[in-house]
Scaffold this active site. Structure first.
Site, PDB file in Angstrom:
ATOM      1  CG  HIS A  69      57.054 182.351  58.616  1.00 33.88           C
ATOM      2  ND1 HIS A  69      56.473 181.098  58.680  1.00 33.88           N
ATOM      3  CD2 HIS A  69      58.313 182.208  59.062  1.00 33.88           C
ATOM      4  CE1 HIS A  69      57.342 180.231  59.157  1.00 33.88           C
ATOM      5  NE2 HIS A  69      58.476 180.875  59.391  1.00 33.88           N
ATOM      6  CG  HIS A  84      62.502 183.115  58.086  1.00 32.53           C
ATOM      7  ND1 HIS A  84      62.135 184.056  59.013  1.00 32.53           N
ATOM      8  CD2 HIS A  84      62.101 181.925  58.573  1.00 32.53           C
ATOM      9  CE1 HIS A  84      61.553 183.455  60.037  1.00 32.53           C
ATOM     10  NE2 HIS A  84      61.520 182.161  59.787  1.00 32.53           N
TER      11      HIS A  84
END
Length: 164
Positions: A69, A84
């Site tokens: 992620h 992110h």
């Protein structure tokens, strides 16, 4: 050490482009206080239009989180970046994320880093908004945010930085 003795070090400059297509979101509007309050560093965010994430600079992959992620990069000038994808996406344990790189890989601006199942992220995570953070802000001489309202991956300039 010798540069300190024999002359002033030249500033290194770097232009950082958008890693995603989408709508630019000011960092203070990210629905997570860690990012919104610059606790990780200064930056900007993008609400993605698609699930392709590309390298915003020429450089090296420093870290790929096991859940895919988030990814850390270091540019050739030394700028350290964190991309992110989404908010609270770590809880997805990698579901919906595919990585095309690993730590240690060299990348060029525009190289594909990740693909993300955005509908799944929007269903399972708090938000798909993706912060792009400069994590070594103390090493910068200056940071100029150049973003408008929309981003085209590999094209729209988000930052121009000068290293100390």
């Amino acid at each position: 050490m010798f540069k300190k003795w024999f002359g002033k070090q030249q500033l290194k400059e770097e232009t950082i482009t958008a890693p995603l297509d989408g709508t630019i979101v000011p960092l203070e509007d990210v629905p997570d206080p860690v990012f919104a309050q610059n606790m990780m560093g200064d930056g900007i965010a993008i609400d993605p239009a698609d699930g392709d994430v590309v390298a915003p600079v020429d450089g090296e992959i420093v870290q790929l989180f096991p859940t895919k992620h988030a990814i850390g990069l270091r540019s050739e000038a030394g700028v350290e970046l964190l991309i992110h994808v989404g908010i609270d996406t770590v809880s997805m344990n990698g579901e919906g994320f595919t990585a095309y790189v690993k730590a240690g890989d060299r990348v060029k601006r525009g190289d594909r880093l990740l693909s993300v199942d955005l509908p799944l992220v929007r269903e399972k995570a708090k938000s798909a908004v993706t912060p792009i953070i400069i994590t070594n802000g103390d090493a910068l001489e200056s940071l100029e945010k150049k973003a408008g309202t929309s981003a085209a991956k590999g094209e729209t300039v988000l930052f121009h930085v000068k290293m100390k």
